[in-house]
Design a protein around this motif. Structure first.
Motif, PDB file in Angstrom:
ATOM      1  N   ASN A  46       0.853  -1.197   0.000  1.00 14.65           N
ATOM      2  CA  ASN A  46       0.000   0.000   0.000  1.00 14.65           C
ATOM      3  C   ASN A  46       0.887   1.245   0.000  1.00 14.65           C
ATOM      4  O   ASN A  46       1.710   1.411   0.903  1.00 14.65           O
ATOM      5  CB  ASN A  46      -0.905   0.023   1.234  1.00 14.65           C
ATOM      6  N   ASN A  51      -3.000  11.669   2.522  1.00 17.60           N
ATOM      7  CA  ASN A  51      -3.568  11.145   3.765  1.00 17.60           C
ATOM      8  C   ASN A  51      -4.795  10.275   3.511  1.00 17.60           C
ATOM      9  O   ASN A  51      -5.520  10.483   2.542  1.00 17.60           O
ATOM     10  CB  ASN A  51      -3.993  12.293   4.687  1.00 17.60           C
ATOM     11  N   GLN A  56      -7.054   3.432   3.331  1.00 18.08           N
ATOM     12  CA  GLN A  56      -5.842   2.693   3.690  1.00 18.08           C
ATOM     13  C   GLN A  56      -6.153   1.574   4.685  1.00 18.08           C
ATOM     14  O   GLN A  56      -5.716   0.433   4.513  1.00 18.08           O
ATOM     15  CB  GLN A  56      -4.782   3.643   4.267  1.00 18.08           C
ATOM     16  N   GLU A  60      -5.832  -2.492   3.908  1.00 17.52           N
ATOM     17  CA  GLU A  60      -4.934  -3.312   4.745  1.00 17.52           C
ATOM     18  C   GLU A  60      -5.711  -4.490   5.343  1.00 17.52           C
ATOM     19  O   GLU A  60      -5.286  -5.644   5.270  1.00 17.52           O
ATOM     20  CB  GLU A  60      -4.319  -2.451   5.851  1.00 17.52           C
ATOM     21  N   ASN A  72       2.521  -1.703   4.442  1.00 18.31           N
ATOM     22  CA  ASN A  72       2.137  -0.299   4.271  1.00 18.31           C
ATOM     23  C   ASN A  72       3.396   0.536   4.170  1.00 18.31           C
ATOM     24  O   ASN A  72       4.159   0.613   5.129  1.00 18.31           O
ATOM     25  CB  ASN A  72       1.314   0.175   5.472  1.00 18.31           C
ATOM     26  N   MET A  73       3.629   1.133   3.016  1.00 18.20           N
ATOM     27  CA  MET A  73       4.785   2.026   2.871  1.00 18.20           C
ATOM     28  C   MET A  73       4.471   3.339   3.583  1.00 18.20           C
ATOM     29  O   MET A  73       3.402   3.910   3.374  1.00 18.20           O
ATOM     30  CB  MET A  73       5.009   2.362   1.389  1.00 18.20           C
ATOM     31  N   SER A  74       5.402   3.811   4.383  1.00 19.65           N
ATOM     32  CA  SER A  74       5.209   5.108   5.007  1.00 19.65           C
ATOM     33  C   SER A  74       5.835   6.140   4.080  1.00 19.65           C
ATOM     34  O   SER A  74       7.052   6.345   4.079  1.00 19.65           O
ATOM     35  CB  SER A  74       5.877   5.118   6.385  1.00 19.65           C
ATOM     36  N   MET A  75       5.015   6.764   3.236  1.00 21.85           N
ATOM     37  CA  MET A  75       5.570   7.642   2.206  1.00 21.85           C
ATOM     38  C   MET A  75       6.220   8.882   2.819  1.00 21.85           C
ATOM     39  O   MET A  75       7.150   9.431   2.240  1.00 21.85           O
ATOM     40  CB  MET A  75       4.488   8.049   1.189  1.00 21.85           C
ATOM     41  N   ALA A  76       5.739   9.301   4.009  1.00 19.86           N
ATOM     42  CA  ALA A  76       6.324  10.488   4.650  1.00 19.86           C
ATOM     43  C   ALA A  76       7.783  10.259   5.010  1.00 19.86           C
ATOM     44  O   ALA A  76       8.586  11.197   5.024  1.00 19.86           O
ATOM     45  CB  ALA A  76       5.522  10.849   5.887  1.00 19.86           C
ATOM     46  N   SER A  77       8.164   8.990   5.296  1.00 18.95           N
ATOM     47  CA  SER A  77       9.564   8.727   5.669  1.00 18.95           C
ATOM     48  C   SER A  77      10.300   7.963   4.564  1.00 18.95           C
ATOM     49  O   SER A  77      11.367   7.416   4.792  1.00 18.95           O
ATOM     50  CB  SER A  77       9.607   7.927   6.979  1.00 18.95           C
ATOM     51  N   SER A  78       9.720   7.929   3.345  1.00 20.80           N
ATOM     52  CA  SER A  78      10.366   7.215   2.237  1.00 20.80           C
ATOM     53  C   SER A  78      11.342   8.144   1.514  1.00 20.80           C
ATOM     54  O   SER A  78      11.410   9.346   1.788  1.00 20.80           O
ATOM     55  CB  SER A  78       9.308   6.730   1.246  1.00 20.80           C
TER      56      SER A  78
END
Ligand code: CP
Length: 314
Positions: A46, A51, A56, A60, A72-78
């Motif tokens: 995902n 947001n 999401q 999941e 779940n990819m955390s895009m904010a920390s990618s």
């Protein structure tokens, strides 16, 4: 189909197939079993660049209930934050052999572009103002279960139509299933050329809600207004917010829907949202899990068949 990118690509029979399968998943989710193994051995990633709460969480849960390995990819920390492009990010994840990629992105068309670069099934979880296909499918399932049919209904979609992928996907789906769609909202929030979709356009709630079977409210999407005109919330609620007085213009048994997130006192009165005799907002959330299970089940079957065919041709 290989992907679920938009309602515009679906035939009415395919819509009915997804909804029929989703009905069986509603029953499974309500049972003590809750689980199946149709996605066992499959990997679902995902990627949400915008947001989300409902989409999401339900994707999941849907993947886990079907037995997939879900990440779940955390895009904010990618590494997107370090300037990596969407396509390079997708190619990187593709190299890890996922089977299902669920993507939400702020740019219209971004998910279609990504689907051309990867060799797994891609599900659009909302792209810009373009489409939100699983939302329209869960709305359709909610309507079909509440009204007993999904044709020849009058559906009023109200509010910020211009910035809404939910409105666009619903408009396309409801039209394909031969319903009468009315769009109600201020002219500043009505996209040009929308009447080409075969709907009626109103800037007055009284006229637009008259005789409606379904009243679908939308949030003011201020994050997409790009510095353009933003109405005052008080004035907006007075003219377009759904309260008991305005709901009375619709049919006595009209249902009230909202995709969420909801701004109480702006587009909808909290008392209407919580009225279990009229509001099906919580049912929409429940249908969201079932519809996403059905969509992933069907895409996974297609993916397995294609891979078998490719293996046979090697
Ligand atoms: N309806 C919807 O897409 O909600 P989320 O933004 O919380 O996913």
């Amino acid at each position: 189909a290989a992907h679920l990118l938009g309602i515009e690509h679906l035939h009415p029979l395919e819509i009915t197939t997804i909804l029929d399968l989703a009905d069986t998943y509603v029953a499974l989710n309500r049972s003590s079993a809750k689980h199946s193994d149709v996605l066992r051995g499959m990997t679902q990633i995902n990627m949400f660049f915008e947001n989300s709460t409902r989409t999401q969480a339900s994707f999941e849960l849907a993947g886990k209930r079907l037995g997939a390995d879900v990440m779940n990819m955390s895009m904010a920390s990618s590494s997107v934050k370090k300037g990596e492009t969407l396509i390079d990010t997708a190619l990187t994840l593709n190299a890890m052999h996922p089977d299902l990629l669920v993507v939400r992105h702020g740019s219209s068309g971004a998910v279609d572009l990504l689907a051309q670069k990867v060799n797994c099934a891609v599900l659009n979880a909302g792209d810009g103002r373009h489409e939100h296909p699983t939302q329209a499918l869960l709305d359709a399932l909610t309507i079909r279960r509440a009204k007993g049919r999904l044709h020849r209904l009058t559906v009023a979609i109200c509010g910020d139509i211009a910035h809404s992928r939910v409105a666009r996907s619903n408009l396309i789906l409801l039209g394909k299933m031969e319903n009468r769609v009315r769009l109600i909202g201020p002219p500043t929030l009505m996209p040009a050329g929308v009447a080409e979709f075969g709907c009626e356009v109103f800037d007055n709630m009284r006229a637009g809600l008259e005789g409606a079977d379904v009243v679908m409210m939308l949030r003011l999407q201020k994050e997409r207004m790009d510095g353009g005109f933003i109405p005052s919330e008080r004035e907006y609620f007075h003219r377009y917010g759904l309260d008991s007085e305005k709901l009375a213009y619709a049919k006595d048994d009209a249902i009230v829907m909202h995709p969420g997130p909801m701004n109480r006192g702006v587009e909808i009165d909290g008392a209407i949202a919580d009225d279990i005799n009229r509001s099906v907002i919580q049912e929409q959330v429940e249908m969201g899990v079932a519809v996403r299970m059905a969509a992933m089940d069907l895409l996974a079957r297609n993916l397995r068949a294609r891979r078998l065919e490719e293996a046979a041709n090697v």
